[in-house]
Scaffold this motif. Structure first.
Motif, mmCIF file in Angstrom:
data_model
loop_
_atom_site.group_PDB
_atom_site.id
_atom_site.type_symbol
_atom_site.label_atom_id
_atom_site.label_comp_id
_atom_site.label_asym_id
_atom_site.label_seq_id
_atom_site.Cartn_x
_atom_site.Cartn_y
_atom_site.Cartn_z
ATOM 1 N N UNK A 268 45.030 -44.811 9.603
ATOM 2 C CA UNK A 268 43.861 -45.683 9.435
ATOM 3 C C UNK A 268 42.561 -44.882 9.519
ATOM 4 N N UNK A 269 42.452 -44.034 10.529
ATOM 5 C CA UNK A 269 41.227 -43.260 10.694
ATOM 6 C C UNK A 269 40.932 -42.370 9.498
ATOM 7 N N UNK A 270 41.960 -41.770 8.918
ATOM 8 C CA UNK A 270 41.769 -40.860 7.791
ATOM 9 C C UNK A 270 41.355 -41.598 6.520
ATOM 10 N N UNK A 271 41.996 -42.754 6.236
ATOM 11 C CA UNK A 271 41.595 -43.429 4.993
ATOM 12 C C UNK A 271 40.249 -44.134 5.145
ATOM 13 N N UNK A 272 39.929 -44.592 6.359
ATOM 14 C CA UNK A 272 38.599 -45.159 6.605
ATOM 15 C C UNK A 272 37.528 -44.071 6.446
ATOM 16 N N UNK A 273 37.827 -42.889 6.979
ATOM 17 C CA UNK A 273 36.905 -41.755 6.837
ATOM 18 C C UNK A 273 36.669 -41.438 5.371
ATOM 19 N N UNK A 274 37.735 -41.432 4.585
ATOM 20 C CA UNK A 274 37.635 -41.155 3.149
ATOM 21 C C UNK A 274 36.789 -42.206 2.447
ATOM 22 N N UNK A 275 37.077 -43.483 2.706
ATOM 23 C CA UNK A 275 36.406 -44.548 1.960
ATOM 24 C C UNK A 275 34.895 -44.552 2.194
ATOM 25 N N UNK A 276 34.488 -44.532 3.444
ATOM 26 C CA UNK A 276 33.063 -44.687 3.733
ATOM 27 C C UNK A 276 32.263 -43.427 3.415
#
Length: 485
Positions: free
Chosen positions: A282-290
């Motif tokens: 979750x942390x990695x894809x949230x980091x990517x998106x924002x």
């Protein structure tokens, strides 16, 4: 029954007379905070150029997000110790002070100081809002008010970036800060009496609540130290070509890593199967998106020559597809009784990978690539809309009975911290590209490539996600929504 609560509270709604003013007021608070967090995405390039601080671009976002963590934990303790009314007034004051400082900024350092105050105030305000829900609304109405909160976040995500772009283009980026002040005054006037009454109610049950606030103390101290350590890391990365930058980078890591080990579940660093893998993914894809969303605006306005308001429309397109995917996953979850959650997470992240590749292609193409930018936002937004509510539901399955609130706080912490670090590191890469005279275009390309690495690692981590049985309907699982900056 609580003092002042209507006898037939289970038959009335959140917009009926006993709750109307408080409901509208706290929704205005959330809308204002969300607008201020999202609108800055569109105006950030113009703002950074105006203040001659493109090398500090990432700090516009990271300062807000990291201080928001501190504000959330700090005010969570103060609400119980000082009362919700006093805490709300202090939170309003700090948020408004941050707006004023940012609006009057004459250089990037002053702006960043304003963003720190804004972030702290935003985290504190949201904490007060959720405390008011617990204190004022009966259980029968809490699902209604929490559903209304989702709308308070959705509206700014749809119109905020475009509206901010228009203001910045035709008036001044400073007015994007000033425009929220009337909304805050209205929100305060609507909630003033209700929060004052809540504080009186708290005074009647004060001893029990005061005792429960004590364990939060160490978390607040750790959050402050974590923000400081992260700041050292991001500052050092921006000047890594100098020996001082190397010292600051390793100093920041030295401070951060032990604190993260205490703040995150055991096994997170080793991506242990189950909850740790869920949080890492979750942390990695949230980091990517924002981070991608933030630097796409920079690429569009500074490299492709697109207007700020048009760039804001592209960001809004991503928000629309996020909302559509979140609605779809809720329907799918109800249909298969939660049996396809892991598959939906992996599918969502896979879609995000495709969207991130598209945005890189759009940036590389010399002929414009605007259509690819639009498609990438739609695709990436849809992917994160599938994955985000689902990982929230899976994480809550791992919560011990009675600790669902703590797990929700952990999810918020992971989201905000990973966003702040990813955007901050990306900003440091832009600063490094400027120092080495590679230009903004090369810097943005490096940033986008980094986000592709993050989302690929997220997919690998998702392979280790495990679930503890399948629940037909987990109310908090479907309540996960997109968070504001």
């Amino acid at each position: 029954m609580e003092v002042g609560e209507p006898k037939n509270s289970n038959q009335i709604g959140i917009f009926d007379t006993p709750y109307r003013a408080l409901t509208i007021g706290i929704m205005l608070v959330l809308t204002t905070v969300a607008f201020e967090g999202l609108a800055i995405t569109t105006i950030a390039p113009k703002l950074a150029q105006s203040l001659q601080g493109i090398h500090l671009y990432g700090w516009i976002f990271s300062a807000f997000l990291l201080s928001q963590l501190v504000g959330t934990l700090f005010m969570g303790q103060q609400v119980d110790k000082r009362g919700v009314f006093t805490s709300m007034l202090v939170s309003f004051g700090i948020f408004v002070l941050g707006i004023v400082v940012a609006a009057f900024s004459f250089d990037m350092h002053m702006l960043i100081a304003g963003r720190v105050l804004q972030g702290f105030g935003a985290g504190a305000l949201i904490t007060c809002v959720y405390a008011s829900v617990t204190l004022r609304y009966p259980d029968a109405l809490r699902t209604q008010i929490l559903a209304a909160f989702s709308m308070a976040f959705v509206l700014p995500s749809l119109i905020g970036p475009y509206f901010a772009g228009l203001i910045a283009s035709y008036i001044s980026w400073r007015f994007v800060f000033w425009i929220v002040l009337p909304l805050l005054v209205l929100a305060l006037s609507l909630t003033f009496r209700s929060f004052r009454d809540l504080q009186l109610r708290q005074a009647l049950t004060g001893p029990a609540q005061t005792g429960s606030a004590q364990p939060a103390g160490p978390k607040v101290i750790r959050a402050i130290l974590l923000a400081i350590g992260t700041g050292l890391l991001l500052t050092g990365l921006g000047m890594i070509t100098d020996w001082k930058g190397i010292v600051l980078t390793f100093g920041g890591l030295f401070v951060m890593i032990p604190l993260l080990r205490k703040l995150l579940p055991i096994g997170t660093f080793s991506v242990k199967k189950g909850l740790p893998a869920t949080l890492v993914s979750r942390g990695l894809y949230v980091a990517c998106y924002f981070a991608t969303e933030s630097f796409v605006i920079l690429a569009l306005t500074e490299v492709k020559g697109v207007s700020a308001e048009f760039a804001g429309l592209l960001v809004a397109a991503g928000s629309l597809s996020w909302s559509a995917a979140a609605w779809l996953q809720a329907k799918l979850d109800a249909r298969d009784r939660g049996r396809g959650r892991k598959r939906r997470v992996m599918l969502g992240i896979g879609i995000m990978i495709a969207g991130t590749v598209l945005v890189i292609l759009g940036h590389i193409l010399s002929g414009g690539g605007i259509i690819l930018f639009l498609l990438s936002q739609l695709i990436t937004g849809f992917g994160v809309g599938l994955a985000n509510p689902t990982t929230g539901t899976i994480a809550l399955q791992h919560a011990e009975p009675g600790n669902e609130g703590e797990m929700s706080a952990t999810l918020q912490f992971v989201d905000s911290f990973c966003m702040g670090v990813s955007i901050g590191v990306s900003g440091a890469l832009i600063a490094l590209a400027e120092t080495l005279q590679w230009g903004i275009s090369a810097g943005v390309l490096i940033v986008l490539a980094l986000q592709l690495v993050f989302v690929l690692l997220s997919f690998l981590a998702s392979l280790r996600i495990t679930e503890l049985g399948h629940q037909e309907h987990h109310p908090m699982g479907h309540a996960q929504n997109k968070l504001p900056m």
